[in-house]
Design a protein around this motif. Structure first.
Motif, PDB file in Angstrom:
ATOM      1  N   GLU A 122      51.966   6.865  38.651  1.00 19.67           N
ATOM      2  CA  GLU A 122      53.279   7.533  38.646  1.00 19.67           C
ATOM      3  C   GLU A 122      54.143   7.162  39.847  1.00 19.67           C
ATOM      4  O   GLU A 122      55.171   7.794  40.090  1.00 19.67           O
ATOM      5  CB  GLU A 122      53.079   9.048  38.587  1.00 19.67           C
ATOM      6  CG  GLU A 122      52.322   9.529  37.367  1.00 19.67           C
ATOM      7  CD  GLU A 122      53.013   9.186  36.062  1.00 19.67           C
ATOM      8  OE1 GLU A 122      54.259   9.250  35.999  1.00 19.67           O
ATOM      9  OE2 GLU A 122      52.311   8.843  35.095  1.00 19.67           O
ATOM     10  N   HIS A 123      53.712   6.166  40.613  1.00 26.06           N
ATOM     11  CA  HIS A 123      54.431   5.694  41.804  1.00 26.06           C
ATOM     12  C   HIS A 123      54.601   6.768  42.881  1.00 26.06           C
ATOM     13  O   HIS A 123      55.517   6.710  43.670  1.00 26.06           O
ATOM     14  CB  HIS A 123      55.804   5.099  41.431  1.00 26.06           C
ATOM     15  CG  HIS A 123      55.699   3.867  40.614  1.00 26.06           C
ATOM     16  ND1 HIS A 123      56.106   3.826  39.303  1.00 26.06           N
ATOM     17  CD2 HIS A 123      55.218   2.638  40.902  1.00 26.06           C
ATOM     18  CE1 HIS A 123      55.884   2.619  38.825  1.00 26.06           C
ATOM     19  NE2 HIS A 123      55.335   1.876  39.771  1.00 26.06           N
ATOM     20  N   GLU A 124      53.678   7.748  42.912  1.00 25.32           N
ATOM     21  CA  GLU A 124      53.763   8.767  43.954  1.00 25.32           C
ATOM     22  C   GLU A 124      52.981   8.348  45.201  1.00 25.32           C
ATOM     23  O   GLU A 124      53.225   8.864  46.283  1.00 25.32           O
ATOM     24  CB  GLU A 124      53.280  10.138  43.449  1.00 25.32           C
ATOM     25  CG  GLU A 124      51.785  10.255  43.207  1.00 25.32           C
ATOM     26  CD  GLU A 124      51.319   9.781  41.844  1.00 25.32           C
ATOM     27  OE1 GLU A 124      50.103   9.856  41.584  1.00 25.32           O
ATOM     28  OE2 GLU A 124      52.147   9.324  41.037  1.00 25.32           O
ATOM     29  N   LYS A 125      52.053   7.392  45.057  1.00 28.70           N
ATOM     30  CA  LYS A 125      51.277   6.871  46.178  1.00 28.70           C
ATOM     31  C   LYS A 125      51.299   5.358  46.126  1.00 28.70           C
ATOM     32  O   LYS A 125      51.440   4.763  45.061  1.00 28.70           O
ATOM     33  CB  LYS A 125      49.829   7.362  46.110  1.00 28.70           C
ATOM     34  CG  LYS A 125      49.679   8.847  46.282  1.00 28.70           C
ATOM     35  CD  LYS A 125      48.217   9.235  46.226  1.00 28.70           C
ATOM     36  CE  LYS A 125      48.067  10.738  46.319  1.00 28.70           C
ATOM     37  NZ  LYS A 125      46.654  11.136  46.207  1.00 28.70           N
ATOM     38  N   MET A 126      51.137   4.745  47.315  1.00 30.20           N
ATOM     39  CA  MET A 126      51.158   3.289  47.397  1.00 30.20           C
ATOM     40  C   MET A 126      50.100   2.805  48.366  1.00 30.20           C
ATOM     41  O   MET A 126      49.680   3.541  49.259  1.00 30.20           O
ATOM     42  CB  MET A 126      52.533   2.807  47.839  1.00 30.20           C
ATOM     43  CG  MET A 126      52.856   3.152  49.274  1.00 30.20           C
ATOM     44  SD  MET A 126      54.571   2.969  49.701  1.00 30.20           S
ATOM     45  CE  MET A 126      55.185   4.543  49.206  1.00 30.20           C
ATOM     46  N   GLY A 127      49.687   1.576  48.182  1.00 31.05           N
ATOM     47  CA  GLY A 127      48.775   0.930  49.112  1.00 31.05           C
ATOM     48  C   GLY A 127      49.550   0.021  50.049  1.00 31.05           C
ATOM     49  O   GLY A 127      50.782  -0.057  49.995  1.00 31.05           O
ATOM     50  N   LYS A 128      48.817  -0.654  50.897  1.00 31.05           N
ATOM     51  CA  LYS A 128      49.455  -1.625  51.792  1.00 31.05           C
ATOM     52  C   LYS A 128      49.982  -2.781  50.966  1.00 31.05           C
ATOM     53  O   LYS A 128      49.424  -3.132  49.928  1.00 31.05           O
ATOM     54  CB  LYS A 128      48.457  -2.132  52.820  1.00 31.05           C
ATOM     55  CG  LYS A 128      48.051  -1.083  53.821  1.00 31.05           C
ATOM     56  CD  LYS A 128      47.096  -1.651  54.834  1.00 31.05           C
ATOM     57  CE  LYS A 128      46.697  -0.567  55.824  1.00 31.05           C
ATOM     58  NZ  LYS A 128      45.747  -1.083  56.819  1.00 31.05           N
ATOM     59  N   GLY A 129      51.053  -3.374  51.454  1.00 30.85           N
ATOM     60  CA  GLY A 129      51.646  -4.475  50.715  1.00 30.85           C
ATOM     61  C   GLY A 129      52.430  -5.386  51.621  1.00 30.85           C
ATOM     62  O   GLY A 129      52.330  -5.308  52.842  1.00 30.85           O
ATOM     63  N   VAL A 130      53.218  -6.223  51.012  1.00 26.79           N
ATOM     64  CA  VAL A 130      54.070  -7.158  51.746  1.00 26.79           C
ATOM     65  C   VAL A 130      55.488  -7.050  51.195  1.00 26.79           C
ATOM     66  O   VAL A 130      55.699  -6.950  49.991  1.00 26.79           O
ATOM     67  CB  VAL A 130      53.530  -8.607  51.655  1.00 26.79           C
ATOM     68  CG1 VAL A 130      53.500  -9.107  50.232  1.00 26.79           C
ATOM     69  CG2 VAL A 130      54.327  -9.541  52.529  1.00 26.79           C
ATOM     70  N   THR A 131      56.446  -7.014  52.121  1.00 23.22           N
ATOM     71  CA  THR A 131      57.861  -6.948  51.766  1.00 23.22           C
ATOM     72  C   THR A 131      58.509  -8.264  52.153  1.00 23.22           C
ATOM     73  O   THR A 131      58.273  -8.773  53.255  1.00 23.22           O
ATOM     74  CB  THR A 131      58.534  -5.764  52.495  1.00 23.22           C
ATOM     75  OG1 THR A 131      57.876  -4.565  52.093  1.00 23.22           O
ATOM     76  CG2 THR A 131      60.002  -5.664  52.139  1.00 23.22           C
TER      77      THR A 131
END
Length: 73
Positions: free
Chosen positions: A46-55
């Protein structure tokens, strides 16, 4: 810790799904009301939590595309 504000302005695509139901996605995301940037990271369903990523900036995505196109896969 300060809360991070985000808005997924465009879902470009899903790269994979984990066994726990999270999705690795390529999106255009606005972080803390700034201009959107390209983003690759894991998201809960549901896009309420996220992991580490790259922008990435647009220019970095252009360079990444060149690198990927040069691969012999």
């Amino acid at each position: 810790m300060a809360e991070i504000k985000f808005e997924i302005t465009e879902n470009i695509g899903t790269l994979s799904e984990s066994g726990k139901g999270w999705y690795k996605e390529f999106n255009l995301v606005s972080w803390n009301d700034r201009d959107p940037k390209y983003d690759i990271r894991d998201w809960s369903p549901e896009h309420e939590k996220m992991g580490k990523g790259v922008t990435l900036t647009r220019e970095e995505v252009v360079e990444l595309k060149k690198l990927l196109n040069s691969l012999d896969i």
